[in-house]
Scaffold this motif. Structure first.
Motif, mmCIF file in Angstrom:
data_model
loop_
_atom_site.group_PDB
_atom_site.id
_atom_site.type_symbol
_atom_site.label_atom_id
_atom_site.label_comp_id
_atom_site.label_asym_id
_atom_site.label_seq_id
_atom_site.Cartn_x
_atom_site.Cartn_y
_atom_site.Cartn_z
ATOM 1 N N GLY A 1 0.708 -1.067 -0.012
ATOM 2 C CA GLY A 1 -0.016 0.010 -0.005
ATOM 3 C C GLY A 1 0.876 1.262 0.035
ATOM 4 O O GLY A 1 2.058 1.221 -0.004
ATOM 5 N N PRO A 2 0.372 2.528 0.101
ATOM 6 C CA PRO A 2 1.016 3.780 -0.103
ATOM 7 C C PRO A 2 1.902 4.027 1.209
ATOM 8 O O PRO A 2 1.482 3.314 2.169
ATOM 9 N N LYS A 3 2.836 4.295 0.849
ATOM 10 C CA LYS A 3 4.046 4.690 2.093
ATOM 11 C C LYS A 3 4.071 6.001 2.340
ATOM 12 O O LYS A 3 3.994 6.926 1.430
ATOM 13 N N LYS A 4 4.603 6.258 3.471
ATOM 14 C CA LYS A 4 5.012 7.735 3.939
ATOM 15 C C LYS A 4 5.938 8.374 3.183
ATOM 16 O O LYS A 4 6.987 7.547 2.945
ATOM 17 N N PRO A 5 5.881 9.397 2.398
ATOM 18 C CA PRO A 5 7.202 9.903 1.645
ATOM 19 C C PRO A 5 8.347 10.145 2.601
ATOM 20 O O PRO A 5 8.095 10.479 3.786
ATOM 21 N N VAL A 6 9.519 9.791 1.960
ATOM 22 C CA VAL A 6 10.957 10.171 2.616
ATOM 23 C C VAL A 6 11.146 11.317 2.404
ATOM 24 O O VAL A 6 11.698 11.653 1.398
ATOM 25 N N THR A 7 11.297 12.482 3.388
ATOM 26 C CA THR A 7 11.799 13.626 3.076
ATOM 27 C C THR A 7 12.977 14.058 3.550
ATOM 28 O O THR A 7 13.625 15.341 2.939
ATOM 29 N N ASP A 8 13.439 13.327 4.094
ATOM 30 C CA ASP A 8 14.965 13.661 4.645
ATOM 31 C C ASP A 8 15.834 12.246 4.815
ATOM 32 O O ASP A 8 15.592 11.594 5.892
ATOM 33 N N ASN A 9 16.771 12.249 4.146
ATOM 34 C CA ASN A 9 17.700 11.105 4.202
ATOM 35 C C ASN A 9 19.084 11.552 3.442
ATOM 36 O O ASN A 9 19.246 12.410 2.885
ATOM 37 N N GLU A 10 20.088 10.613 3.442
ATOM 38 C CA GLU A 10 21.258 10.859 3.080
ATOM 39 C C GLU A 10 21.224 11.308 1.544
ATOM 40 O O GLU A 10 22.055 12.011 0.898
ATOM 41 N N TYR A 11 20.352 10.508 0.737
ATOM 42 C CA TYR A 11 20.410 10.891 -0.602
ATOM 43 C C TYR A 11 19.812 12.414 -0.832
ATOM 44 O O TYR A 11 20.361 13.258 -1.831
ATOM 45 N N VAL A 12 18.706 12.688 -0.528
ATOM 46 C CA VAL A 12 18.096 14.049 -0.427
ATOM 47 C C VAL A 12 19.166 15.032 -0.028
ATOM 48 O O VAL A 12 19.591 16.106 -0.658
ATOM 49 N N GLN A 13 19.999 15.055 1.044
ATOM 50 C CA GLN A 13 21.030 15.740 1.289
ATOM 51 C C GLN A 13 22.185 16.000 0.533
ATOM 52 O O GLN A 13 22.774 17.113 0.199
ATOM 53 N N TYR A 14 22.485 14.933 -0.093
ATOM 54 C CA TYR A 14 23.634 14.954 -1.220
ATOM 55 C C TYR A 14 23.011 15.984 -2.309
ATOM 56 O O TYR A 14 24.055 16.571 -2.746
ATOM 57 N N ILE A 15 21.906 15.562 -2.783
ATOM 58 C CA ILE A 15 21.581 16.573 -3.900
ATOM 59 C C ILE A 15 21.238 17.725 -3.474
ATOM 60 O O ILE A 15 21.542 18.708 -4.408
ATOM 61 N N GLN A 16 20.853 18.039 -2.498
ATOM 62 C CA GLN A 16 20.576 19.432 -1.801
ATOM 63 C C GLN A 16 22.125 20.101 -1.852
ATOM 64 O O GLN A 16 22.036 21.513 -2.036
ATOM 65 N N ALA A 17 23.068 19.473 -1.582
ATOM 66 C CA ALA A 17 24.332 19.994 -1.197
ATOM 67 C C ALA A 17 25.109 20.280 -2.809
ATOM 68 O O ALA A 17 26.111 21.041 -2.790
ATOM 69 N N THR A 18 24.561 19.586 -3.958
ATOM 70 C CA THR A 18 25.396 19.629 -5.183
ATOM 71 C C THR A 18 25.038 21.033 -5.638
ATOM 72 O O THR A 18 24.048 21.654 -5.286
ATOM 73 N N PRO A 19 26.046 21.565 -6.489
ATOM 74 C CA PRO A 19 25.966 22.901 -7.128
ATOM 75 C C PRO A 19 24.856 22.649 -8.124
ATOM 76 O O PRO A 19 24.486 21.731 -8.578
ATOM 77 N N VAL A 20 23.896 23.789 -8.281
ATOM 78 C CA VAL A 20 22.678 23.719 -9.090
ATOM 79 C C VAL A 20 22.868 23.361 -10.623
ATOM 80 O O VAL A 20 22.286 22.855 -11.292
ATOM 81 N N VAL A 21 24.136 23.871 -11.031
ATOM 82 C CA VAL A 21 24.612 23.878 -12.352
ATOM 83 C C VAL A 21 26.258 23.655 -12.234
ATOM 84 O O VAL A 21 26.982 24.036 -11.304
ATOM 85 N N GLU A 22 26.782 22.944 -13.150
ATOM 86 C CA GLU A 22 28.265 23.024 -13.152
ATOM 87 C C GLU A 22 28.866 24.322 -13.099
ATOM 88 O O GLU A 22 28.524 24.929 -13.525
#
Length: 131
Positions: free
Chosen positions: A25-46
């Motif tokens: 069934g439907p799961k609660k969305p994961v809003t904070d984990n290591e993958y989210v933090q990794y993308i948030q910390a990357t530069p928006v463009v090269e």
């Protein structure tokens, strides 16, 4: 004894349905984990000094981040927000596909108001966000 058989015939399907809903069934969305933090910390463009999180937060309203794993076992981080596209505020979904171990990532699909955008449109949007 017949009354109990009828009761069992109702209980077993309900129990099976309950187990099915629990696992699939439907799961609660994961809003904070290591993958989210990794993308948030990357530069928006090269070659940018602005992180993806800061750029999108400053440019878009009602922003949120979600993580999920596809059936192909890909790690996907999705940004959702209301952003200015083509001179009007529209809902934007932007996906980042992260390699296992966070060695690298690629930008996946981008939807604007539910319509998938081309790579050129996606790049133009990210360049606009970076300014």
């Amino acid at each position: 004894m017949g009354k109990y058989k009828r009761t069992i015939f109702w209980i077993i399907p309900i129990a099976i349905l309950g187990v099915f809903i629990y696992f699939f069934g439907p799961k609660k969305p994961v809003t904070d984990n290591e993958y989210v933090q990794y993308i948030q910390a990357t530069p928006v463009v090269e070659n940018s000094n602005i992180t993806t999180e800061v750029a999108l937060k400053n440019y878009c309203e009602k922003s949120k981040w979600e993580y999920f794993q596809t059936k192909m076992m890909e790690h996907v981080v999705e940004f959702k927000g209301d952003c200015k596209v083509n001179d009007k505020v529209q809902s934007v979904n932007l996906q980042y596909v992260v390699e296992k171990g966070q060695a690298n990532y690629r930008i996946g699909a981008m939807l604007v108001a539910g319509i998938q955008q081309t790579e050129e449109q996606r790049s133009a949007f990210l360049n606009t966000v970076n300014q």
